[in-house]
Design an enzyme around this catalytic site. Sequence first.
Site, mmCIF file in Angstrom:
data_model
loop_
_atom_site.group_PDB
_atom_site.id
_atom_site.type_symbol
_atom_site.label_atom_id
_atom_site.label_comp_id
_atom_site.label_asym_id
_atom_site.label_seq_id
_atom_site.Cartn_x
_atom_site.Cartn_y
_atom_site.Cartn_z
ATOM 1 N NE ARG A 132 -104.323 -47.306 -20.243
ATOM 2 C CZ ARG A 132 -103.963 -47.465 -18.969
ATOM 3 N NH1 ARG A 132 -102.716 -47.657 -18.645
ATOM 4 N NH2 ARG A 132 -104.871 -47.400 -18.017
ATOM 5 C CG HIS A 175 -95.777 -38.022 -15.271
ATOM 6 N ND1 HIS A 175 -95.888 -38.302 -16.617
ATOM 7 C CD2 HIS A 175 -94.608 -38.578 -14.880
ATOM 8 C CE1 HIS A 175 -94.822 -39.008 -16.998
ATOM 9 N NE2 HIS A 175 -94.021 -39.178 -15.969
ATOM 10 C CE1 TYR A 180 -95.662 -43.005 -17.585
ATOM 11 C CE2 TYR A 180 -97.307 -44.751 -17.598
ATOM 12 C CZ TYR A 180 -96.344 -44.029 -16.942
ATOM 13 O OH TYR A 180 -96.065 -44.321 -15.639
ATOM 14 C CG HIS A 234 -91.777 -39.786 -20.295
ATOM 15 N ND1 HIS A 234 -92.292 -41.054 -20.307
ATOM 16 C CD2 HIS A 234 -91.616 -39.460 -18.990
ATOM 17 C CE1 HIS A 234 -92.445 -41.481 -19.058
ATOM 18 N NE2 HIS A 234 -92.057 -40.520 -18.240
ATOM 19 C CD GLU A 258 -89.536 -39.148 -15.814
ATOM 20 O OE1 GLU A 258 -90.685 -38.803 -16.122
ATOM 21 O OE2 GLU A 258 -89.283 -40.148 -15.113
ATOM 22 C CG ASP A 304 -87.151 -42.052 -12.915
ATOM 23 O OD1 ASP A 304 -86.525 -42.994 -12.404
ATOM 24 O OD2 ASP A 304 -88.381 -42.067 -13.110
ATOM 25 C CG HIS A 336 -86.217 -43.199 -16.002
ATOM 26 N ND1 HIS A 336 -87.128 -42.257 -16.411
ATOM 27 C CD2 HIS A 336 -86.942 -44.299 -15.663
ATOM 28 C CE1 HIS A 336 -88.355 -42.764 -16.325
ATOM 29 N NE2 HIS A 336 -88.266 -43.997 -15.867
ATOM 30 C CG HIS A 347 -89.804 -39.116 -11.137
ATOM 31 N ND1 HIS A 347 -90.097 -39.197 -12.485
ATOM 32 C CD2 HIS A 347 -90.732 -38.296 -10.585
ATOM 33 C CE1 HIS A 347 -91.165 -38.444 -12.727
ATOM 34 N NE2 HIS A 347 -91.564 -37.885 -11.597
ATOM 35 C CG ASP A 368 -88.575 -46.833 -17.621
ATOM 36 O OD1 ASP A 368 -88.746 -46.895 -16.387
ATOM 37 O OD2 ASP A 368 -89.205 -46.049 -18.353
ATOM 38 C CG HIS A 378 -90.209 -47.297 -12.001
ATOM 39 N ND1 HIS A 378 -90.951 -46.170 -11.803
ATOM 40 C CD2 HIS A 378 -89.500 -47.068 -13.132
ATOM 41 C CE1 HIS A 378 -90.710 -45.298 -12.773
ATOM 42 N NE2 HIS A 378 -89.841 -45.828 -13.601
ATOM 43 C CD GLU A 429 -92.244 -41.600 -11.404
ATOM 44 O OE1 GLU A 429 -91.093 -41.953 -11.736
ATOM 45 O OE2 GLU A 429 -92.973 -40.924 -12.132
HETATM 46 ZN ZN ZN Z 1 -89.889 -45.081 -15.583
HETATM 47 FE FE FE Z 2 -90.145 -41.152 -13.578
HETATM 48 FE FE FE Z 3 -92.143 -40.429 -16.115
#
Ligand code: ZN
Ligand code: FE
Ligand code: FE
Length: 276
Positions: free
Chosen positions: A37, A67, A70, A107, A142, A176, A179, A211, A224, A226, A256
């Site tokens: 975060r 990564h 987010y 992202h 991604e 991904d 995704h 991913h 989205d 998972h 993930e």
């Molecule tokens: Zn995702």
């Molecule tokens: Fe991903």
């Molecule tokens: Fe991601």
Amino acid sequence: MLHIGCHLSNSKGYMNMCLEAASIEADTFQFFTRNPRGGGAKAIDPEDVSEALAFMEKNGFVKILAHAPYTLNPCAERPEVREFTLNTMADDLARMEATPGNMYNFHPGSHVGQGIDKGIELIAETLNTILKPEQTTTVLLETMSGKGSEVGSRFEEIRRIIDETELSEKLGVCLDTCHVFDGGYDIVNDLDGVIEEFDRIIGLERLKAIHINDTKNPFSSHKDRHEKIGNGFIGIDAFERIVNHPALRELPFYLETPNELDEYGREIKLLRSLTH
Ligand code: ZN
Ligand code: FE
Ligand code: FE
């Protein structure tokens, strides 16, 4: 052999991630560069890093994948959010040079009503500021599900970001599976067609990582969320085709899925058992 790992917490450093990965027979891993975060990053401990690099070398690890948090948004409307994003990514890339030659995934962002063209322009502007000729890290865009105003759910959008980036030789793509399926690419019924389309629009030489996630939502849902491998709408038969596909099978795969370490270990075993 399938190169595969999972997302791990970096709170105890690089060597700890190596040992966790090795304990589930992974030969790579993914981790957040800092709190997902946002916020500050832990200082890199040179001893921890050199121990980890030696371990990875000795145990035949392939490239590891960092990564970005987010909360970053390279195409935010507010300049202060874009500046925070840019500073965070630049700092991450500087830290990545402690482990040279690996990969950093982010992202592309959400254009929040400014439109896709403006979004692409702002993402490329960010990349044009942070990428450096001397960096050894490959930065991965991604593929996204197209939730809200997300940029990067169409291969054409990824292509345009690459085209507008000056040091585009530093860029690659992370596909991904959750995704792209949520985003409307039917990897269940037409994996070959999706891969051909990726090659035609972006070029398979840009594809650097997968991913590997199942999805809680049906095809083209733009959601989205998972799911564990085999429990979702992609399903085990499609994953068998994915891990064996000649265009994908040599790439590193990163799980993930919503799992603890031992469950990740079982998914790694399961996916390896599907290879032929
Ligand atoms: Zn995702
Ligand atoms: Fe991903
Ligand atoms: Fe991601």
